[in-house]
Design an enzyme around this catalytic site. Sequence first.
Site, PDB file in Angstrom:
ATOM      1  N   THR A  71       0.834  -1.208   0.000  1.00  0.00           N
ATOM      2  CA  THR A  71       0.000   0.000   0.000  1.00  0.00           C
ATOM      3  C   THR A  71       0.866   1.253   0.000  1.00  0.00           C
ATOM      4  O   THR A  71       0.644   2.188  -0.777  1.00  0.00           O
ATOM      5  CB  THR A  71      -0.938  -0.005   1.232  1.00  0.00           C
ATOM      6  OG1 THR A  71      -1.771  -1.164   1.148  1.00  0.00           O
ATOM      7  CG2 THR A  71      -1.795   1.246   1.290  1.00  0.00           C
ATOM      8  N   SER A 197       5.373  -6.543  -2.216  1.00  0.00           N
ATOM      9  CA  SER A 197       4.989  -6.676  -0.810  1.00  0.00           C
ATOM     10  C   SER A 197       5.539  -7.977  -0.238  1.00  0.00           C
ATOM     11  O   SER A 197       5.480  -9.026  -0.881  1.00  0.00           O
ATOM     12  CB  SER A 197       3.462  -6.647  -0.697  1.00  0.00           C
ATOM     13  OG  SER A 197       3.065  -6.890   0.626  1.00  0.00           O
ATOM     14  N   CYS A 336     -17.159  -5.356   1.871  1.00  0.00           N
ATOM     15  CA  CYS A 336     -18.267  -5.038   2.764  1.00  0.00           C
ATOM     16  C   CYS A 336     -17.914  -3.760   3.490  1.00  0.00           C
ATOM     17  O   CYS A 336     -16.862  -3.676   4.103  1.00  0.00           O
ATOM     18  CB  CYS A 336     -18.416  -6.174   3.754  1.00  0.00           C
ATOM     19  SG  CYS A 336     -19.723  -5.939   4.919  1.00  0.00           S
TER      20      CYS A 336
HETATM   21  C1  LIG Z   1      -2.551  -5.916  -6.020  1.00  0.00           C
HETATM   22  C2  LIG Z   1      -2.321  -5.437  -4.632  1.00  0.00           C
HETATM   23  N1  LIG Z   1      -1.790  -4.228  -4.421  1.00  0.00           N
HETATM   24  C3  LIG Z   1      -1.540  -3.752  -3.199  1.00  0.00           C
HETATM   25  C4  LIG Z   1      -1.832  -4.483  -2.087  1.00  0.00           C
HETATM   26  C5  LIG Z   1      -1.532  -3.930  -0.730  1.00  0.00           C
HETATM   27  O1  LIG Z   1      -0.379  -4.541  -0.219  1.00  0.00           O
HETATM   28  P1  LIG Z   1      -0.095  -4.551   1.375  1.00  0.00           P
HETATM   29  O2  LIG Z   1      -1.089  -5.474   1.995  1.00  0.00           O
HETATM   30  O3  LIG Z   1       1.316  -5.050   1.488  1.00  0.00           O
HETATM   31  O4  LIG Z   1      -0.236  -3.148   1.848  1.00  0.00           O
HETATM   32  C6  LIG Z   1      -2.411  -5.751  -2.235  1.00  0.00           C
HETATM   33  C7  LIG Z   1      -2.818  -6.548  -1.057  1.00  0.00           C
HETATM   34  O5  LIG Z   1      -3.711  -7.344  -1.104  1.00  0.00           O
HETATM   35  C8  LIG Z   1      -2.652  -6.249  -3.542  1.00  0.00           C
HETATM   36  O6  LIG Z   1      -3.178  -7.448  -3.755  1.00  0.00           O
END
Ligand SMILES: Cc1ncc(COP(=O)(O)O)c(C=O)c1O
Length: 390
Positions: A71, A197, A336
């Site tokens: 994120t 991530s 949700c």
């Molecule tokens: C495609 C994608 N982008 C970003 C994220 C966010 O990553 P993080 O959980 O490490 O913040 C996720 C998490 O599910 C994701 O699947």
Amino acid sequence: MQIYLDYSATTPTRDEVIFLIQTTLAQQWGNPSSLHEWGQRAATVIEVARSQVANLINASPESIIFTSGGTEADNTAIMGVARLYSQPQHLIISSVEHSAISEPARMLELCGWQVTRLGVDAKGQVNPQDLANAIQENTVLISIIYGQSEVGTLQLIPELGKIARQHHVLFHTDAVQVAGRLPVDIENLPVDLLSMSSHKIYGSQGAGALYVRPGVELVPLLLGGGQEMRSSLTGMNTPSRSGTQAVAIIAGFGKAAELAMEEMATETPRLIKLRDRLFSHLIDIPGLIPTGDLSQRLPHHVSFCLVNADGESINGRNIVRQMNLAGIGISAGSACSSGKLNPSPILLAMGYSDQAAMAGIRMTLGRDTTEEDIDWTAIVFQQVLERLRK
Ligand SMILES: Cc1ncc(COP(=O)(O)O)c(C=O)c1O
């Protein structure tokens, strides 16, 4: 029997990573910015991890900024470019982005930016020609997700990135679901910024990384001591992220990246086989519609929605609850908020009805998934459906 099939949400931290995190916490607890022995030992841990993560995408270590997760990497890419400009400009994203991209884009829109959300086809893919047509004089950034987390579709990133480059526009891709699962060679990919991530590749939660192509400038999201520094091509150090690094968690991320690299050649084809086995078990269930692209797809990802003969859908969350009672962890595609069930914006963007977009199901596989798990999941799933359809 308990079966976890939600590896796109998070992966179990692998033993090698837990061991390294524990020993790093116990032994390398220094502040990596300190000049003394304790600090420098911690700094070395971070640099080892930086090389390991860089290696995952064939990048140079200097181009990796550690963040708190995917994120933050996504937000840093979007806001970091946007803050270079004093006046609102034009941003292009797709209509199937993760909220870590779509929300910063919405924020920019509120600040007067123009945001184009490229439509996708029924399989969730962006048409490269649509991207070419959307680029304007004031387009400063394009961000397209690499592997869609809800429906598994892979985008044509080489083609999309090439178009961005032809128009001299920066290109970011959210590769959180891809890095560590499929080979990524940044040297041969026309991408300037790429998010990763740790907890999607058997590292722990709390670390991520943003690849920044050398020479690309960003305004940092977090201001302070500038602990994460990046040497630009000019040789100047550019502060990229402030905050004392989470040394042990980052060490674990590095280890997870190293092991993902080592195992990819065997693990990825194994997952593809299991994925296709699960699809083939489920495909004949009446009303089951696979979602996403079945060939251009994340290797571990199975997704579909369920619609009854009368057009009514089966609420995905009910299925998830019933599967959980049977010991199997899967996920519903729809979000949700405040207790209200909303149709999935991703499925809506792909042209599904409101009803179908409430009935998304995702099963994502990983290192511990076996053929027996897949076969048992398919049996239990059919039993759950029969019960819910009565
Ligand atoms: C495609 C994608 N982008 C970003 C994220 C966010 O990553 P993080 O959980 O490490 O913040 C996720 C998490 O599910 C994701 O699947």
